[in-house]
Design a protein around this motif. Structure first.
Motif, PDB file in Angstrom:
ATOM      1  N   CYS A 112      33.354  17.085  72.139  1.00 20.67           N
ATOM      2  CA  CYS A 112      33.718  15.423  72.376  1.00 20.67           C
ATOM      3  C   CYS A 112      34.868  14.822  72.225  1.00 20.67           C
ATOM      4  O   CYS A 112      35.055  13.761  72.310  1.00 20.67           O
ATOM      5  CB  CYS A 112      32.932  15.050  70.766  1.00 20.67           C
ATOM      6  N   VAL A 113      36.021  16.026  71.945  1.00 25.38           N
ATOM      7  CA  VAL A 113      37.441  15.326  72.188  1.00 25.38           C
ATOM      8  C   VAL A 113      38.052  16.210  73.442  1.00 25.38           C
ATOM      9  O   VAL A 113      39.184  15.690  73.806  1.00 25.38           O
ATOM     10  CB  VAL A 113      38.181  15.707  70.822  1.00 25.38           C
ATOM     11  N   LEU A 114      37.369  17.109  74.242  1.00 24.78           N
ATOM     12  CA  LEU A 114      37.831  17.410  75.506  1.00 24.78           C
ATOM     13  C   LEU A 114      37.644  16.554  76.506  1.00 24.78           C
ATOM     14  O   LEU A 114      36.520  16.369  77.044  1.00 24.78           O
ATOM     15  CB  LEU A 114      37.252  18.746  75.904  1.00 24.78           C
ATOM     16  N   THR A 115      38.667  15.849  77.043  1.00 24.46           N
ATOM     17  CA  THR A 115      38.633  15.037  78.145  1.00 24.46           C
ATOM     18  C   THR A 115      38.197  15.719  79.475  1.00 24.46           C
ATOM     19  O   THR A 115      38.784  16.973  79.770  1.00 24.46           O
ATOM     20  CB  THR A 115      39.769  14.306  78.463  1.00 24.46           C
ATOM     21  N   ILE A 116      37.468  15.034  80.509  1.00 27.22           N
ATOM     22  CA  ILE A 116      36.841  15.734  81.449  1.00 27.22           C
ATOM     23  C   ILE A 116      38.138  15.697  82.500  1.00 27.22           C
ATOM     24  O   ILE A 116      39.167  14.779  82.618  1.00 27.22           O
ATOM     25  CB  ILE A 116      35.663  14.856  82.272  1.00 27.22           C
ATOM     26  N   PRO A 117      38.121  16.716  83.400  1.00 27.40           N
ATOM     27  CA  PRO A 117      39.426  16.760  84.418  1.00 27.40           C
ATOM     28  C   PRO A 117      39.460  15.436  85.291  1.00 27.40           C
ATOM     29  O   PRO A 117      38.352  14.739  85.506  1.00 27.40           O
ATOM     30  CB  PRO A 117      38.943  17.843  85.408  1.00 27.40           C
ATOM     31  N   GLY A 118      40.481  14.992  85.477  1.00 28.07           N
ATOM     32  CA  GLY A 118      41.006  13.950  86.504  1.00 28.07           C
ATOM     33  C   GLY A 118      41.127  12.648  85.836  1.00 28.07           C
ATOM     34  O   GLY A 118      41.219  11.477  86.337  1.00 28.07           O
ATOM     35  N   ILE A 119      40.910  12.367  84.475  1.00 29.29           N
ATOM     36  CA  ILE A 119      41.146  11.317  83.624  1.00 29.29           C
ATOM     37  C   ILE A 119      42.465  11.142  83.006  1.00 29.29           C
ATOM     38  O   ILE A 119      43.016  12.244  82.444  1.00 29.29           O
ATOM     39  CB  ILE A 119      40.026  11.224  82.434  1.00 29.29           C
ATOM     40  N   ASP A 120      43.168  10.074  83.101  1.00 31.03           N
ATOM     41  CA  ASP A 120      44.578   9.946  82.860  1.00 31.03           C
ATOM     42  C   ASP A 120      44.484   9.525  81.246  1.00 31.03           C
ATOM     43  O   ASP A 120      44.145   8.298  80.956  1.00 31.03           O
ATOM     44  CB  ASP A 120      45.449   8.900  83.401  1.00 31.03           C
ATOM     45  N   ALA A 121      44.759  10.486  80.252  1.00 30.76           N
ATOM     46  CA  ALA A 121      44.655  10.366  78.913  1.00 30.76           C
ATOM     47  C   ALA A 121      45.439   9.248  78.471  1.00 30.76           C
ATOM     48  O   ALA A 121      45.119   8.272  77.371  1.00 30.76           O
ATOM     49  CB  ALA A 121      44.931  11.595  77.945  1.00 30.76           C
ATOM     50  N   LYS A 122      46.633   9.016  78.855  1.00 34.29           N
ATOM     51  CA  LYS A 122      47.502   8.072  78.531  1.00 34.29           C
ATOM     52  C   LYS A 122      47.019   6.399  78.839  1.00 34.29           C
ATOM     53  O   LYS A 122      47.177   5.608  78.290  1.00 34.29           O
ATOM     54  CB  LYS A 122      49.094   8.223  79.173  1.00 34.29           C
ATOM     55  N   ALA A 123      46.531   6.463  80.051  1.00 32.94           N
ATOM     56  CA  ALA A 123      45.841   5.335  80.729  1.00 32.94           C
ATOM     57  C   ALA A 123      44.981   4.842  79.879  1.00 32.94           C
ATOM     58  O   ALA A 123      44.622   3.670  79.860  1.00 32.94           O
ATOM     59  CB  ALA A 123      45.800   5.201  82.077  1.00 32.94           C
ATOM     60  N   LEU A 124      43.950   5.972  79.411  1.00 33.62           N
ATOM     61  CA  LEU A 124      42.694   5.502  78.742  1.00 33.62           C
ATOM     62  C   LEU A 124      43.414   4.978  77.458  1.00 33.62           C
ATOM     63  O   LEU A 124      42.456   4.010  76.836  1.00 33.62           O
ATOM     64  CB  LEU A 124      42.279   6.733  78.422  1.00 33.62           C
ATOM     65  N   ILE A 125      44.293   5.485  76.832  1.00 35.61           N
ATOM     66  CA  ILE A 125      44.796   5.137  75.412  1.00 35.61           C
ATOM     67  C   ILE A 125      45.188   3.610  75.562  1.00 35.61           C
ATOM     68  O   ILE A 125      44.968   2.765  74.679  1.00 35.61           O
ATOM     69  CB  ILE A 125      45.594   5.931  74.566  1.00 35.61           C
ATOM     70  N   GLU A 126      46.038   3.248  76.551  1.00 33.39           N
ATOM     71  CA  GLU A 126      46.592   2.115  76.648  1.00 33.39           C
ATOM     72  C   GLU A 126      45.485   0.967  76.798  1.00 33.39           C
ATOM     73  O   GLU A 126      45.679  -0.112  76.496  1.00 33.39           O
ATOM     74  CB  GLU A 126      47.625   2.265  77.901  1.00 33.39           C
ATOM     75  N   TYR A 127      44.326   1.392  77.658  1.00 37.08           N
ATOM     76  CA  TYR A 127      43.371   0.383  78.076  1.00 37.08           C
ATOM     77  C   TYR A 127      42.685  -0.090  76.631  1.00 37.08           C
ATOM     78  O   TYR A 127      42.441  -1.456  76.618  1.00 37.08           O
ATOM     79  CB  TYR A 127      42.277   1.259  78.859  1.00 37.08           C
ATOM     80  N   PHE A 128      42.462   0.773  75.826  1.00 38.71           N
ATOM     81  CA  PHE A 128      41.483   0.408  74.444  1.00 38.71           C
ATOM     82  C   PHE A 128      42.802  -0.268  73.492  1.00 38.71           C
ATOM     83  O   PHE A 128      42.189  -1.222  72.726  1.00 38.71           O
ATOM     84  CB  PHE A 128      41.049   1.774  73.845  1.00 38.71           C
ATOM     85  N   GLU A 129      44.046   0.248  73.685  1.00 43.14           N
ATOM     86  CA  GLU A 129      45.262  -0.470  72.803  1.00 43.14           C
ATOM     87  C   GLU A 129      45.392  -2.143  73.175  1.00 43.14           C
ATOM     88  O   GLU A 129      45.390  -2.967  72.427  1.00 43.14           O
ATOM     89  CB  GLU A 129      46.244   0.251  72.822  1.00 43.14           C
ATOM     90  N   ASN A 130      45.188  -2.265  74.553  1.00 39.03           N
ATOM     91  CA  ASN A 130      45.326  -3.554  75.109  1.00 39.03           C
ATOM     92  C   ASN A 130      44.010  -4.151  74.661  1.00 39.03           C
ATOM     93  O   ASN A 130      44.330  -5.547  74.467  1.00 39.03           O
ATOM     94  CB  ASN A 130      45.378  -3.335  76.674  1.00 39.03           C
TER      95      ASN A 130
END
Length: 445
Positions: free
Chosen positions: A33-51
């Motif tokens: 459940c914490v292993l991100t699928i290949p091709g996903i930008d983890a930093k951009a993902l965190i920024e999206y939910f922080e925004n």
């Protein structure tokens, strides 16, 4: 008493092995459940939910999915769909068995259950492919893809998410076969429990920041405690139907003559209607939400439909109530068919006191209807409590979903079933169970 019971659980080798196996499988599940699928930008993902958080907004569908998969959906993890595609497929196939009698006859033949299991697996893969494609569109629309080749990302993501979902189903089957409890329900239970610490943290931060009134928190906690008590009370209630078996002579021996009863629970289908109703809405909601995530470029009718199917909205909750009642009747008819029960009673020389043999089926059907309808309405009422609390107390959706009625019903229901299995294993090995005098009591209604 509790300490002795816990010690006994690990003294019994079979039970200890089953418990440790279940915990090991759940650890693997949580890792996925914490292993991100290949091709996903983890930093951009965190920024999206922080925004979203900075703007006091939330992605309602992501919060809804995270409720069932323990945050795996927002993480874009390999297990982000969890067991929901499998449950959706089961619902579709069960409905098809009713619509097409030929399919039902095929399932009832020798080897029919193996065929049904195969159909379920194939159907699950198809549903996974559809949902995982919607996931890739969702990732594209919120801008979290790190690969330059969009087609390569979609192929890789669809393959990863579909494989992850099938592995999740397999892990659930392993718990059912070699562990404790129903594997699929345990997986959902684990996802809910995993999100509770984060929900409590958000609640504490909200009180400290002044965005949530502390008195509202106290009121909500009192409501939740009352709901837990009501759910536990309802889970133990049952209606006992007396059955008397006439004496009969076989050879030189006389059999029968005893009286027994058929236990009908107040809520015969337990948490299944709630899980079925939620998963049934998941597929269309995900497709619509993925298209609507394009923003202003999405068709207006899709945006309007996405707004109507918001998990925090009234339209969604009305649909949820209707589906819970429907699936309560549907699942009860599948598992407690009055025709089959009446047939078994007659074939064994039994009868319900005061009821003629030809009215046994109609009597059982009437009793079930009287139990299922209020039981399903109770489930539906508890399920919509999170929305009511969110509207009245202005709680964040993540908190209301995880500490609300749906989660409480699933947690209490799964915990009760699992405890009953542990109780039975302890008794089989002549050990004291959880409950005083060694048995789980039920109330005759």
């Amino acid at each position: 008493m509790a300490g002795n019971t816990l010690a006994n659980m690990f003294k019994v080798k079979e039970l200890r092995n089953r418990l440790l196996f279940t915990l090991a499988i759940l650890a693997i599940y949580r890792l996925g459940c914490v292993l991100t699928i290949p091709g996903i930008d983890a930093k951009a993902l965190i920024e999206y939910f922080e925004n979203l958080l900075a703007q006091n907004k939330s992605n309602a569908f992501a919060s809804y999915m995270d409720f069932f998969v323990g945050g795996a959906f927002s993480n874009f993890s390999v297990f982000m769909l969890g067991v929901m595609p499998y449950i959706s497929t089961q619902i579709i196939l069960q409905l098809l068995l009713i619509v097409f009698p030929s399919l039902k006859r095929a399932v009832q033949e020798d080897g029919g259950q193996q065929k049904f299991a195969l159909w379920t697996r194939v159907g699950t893969i198809i549903v996974c492919l559809i949902q995982s494609f919607a996931v890739t569109e969702y990732a594209k629309n919120i801008g979290v893809i790190s690969l330059n080749n969009e087609l390569a990302f979609k192929a890789l993501a669809i393959l990863t998410v579909t494989t992850g979902s099938m592995i999740t189903v397999w892990l659930g089957d392993q718990i059912t076969a070699r562990g404790i409890g129903n594997g699929i329900s345990i997986m959902i239970f684990a996802g809910i429990v995993a999100r509770i610490p984060d929900a409590i943290s958000q609640l504490v931060q909200g009180v400290q920041n002044g965005t949530i009134n502390f008195m509202f928190v106290i009121a909500a906690l009192i409501i939740y405690i009352v709901v837990i008590a009501l759910v536990a009370f309802e889970e133990g209630g049952e209606r006992k139907i007396p059955v008397h078996y006439a004496k009969r002579v076989v050879g030189r021996k006389m059999y029968g003559g005893q009286s027994t009863y058929i236990p009908f629970k107040v809520n015969p289908s337990n948490v299944i209607p709630l899980i079925f109703a939620s998963s049934f809405l998941t597929l269309p909601m995900q497709i619509i939400s993925s298209v609507a995530s394009k923003g202003e470029s999405a068709p207006k009718w899709v945006q309007a439909l996405s707004s109507l199917l918001n998990p925090n909205g009234w339209v969604y909750n009305i649909l949820l109530v209707v589906l819970i009642v429907f699936f309560a009747y549907f699942y009860t008819q599948v598992t407690l068919n009055p025709t089959e029960i009446a047939k078994q009673i007659r074939e064994n020389g039994g009868s319900i006191p005061g009821i003629s043999a030809d009215k046994t089926e109609s009597t059982l059907q009437k009793i079930l209807n009287r139990l299922v309808f209020p039981g399903s309405l109770f489930l539906a009422l508890i399920a919509v409590i999170p929305t009511v609390i969110q509207i009245i107390f202005k709680f964040p959706s993540a908190i209301t979903h995880l500490m609300g009625g749906t989660s409480l019903i699933i947690m209490v229901g799964v915990a009760t079933d699992t405890m009953a299995q542990i109780e039975a294993l302890l008794k089989m090995h002549h050990q004291d169970g959880f409950i005083k005098k060694g048995k789980i009591r039920s109330r005759n209604l």
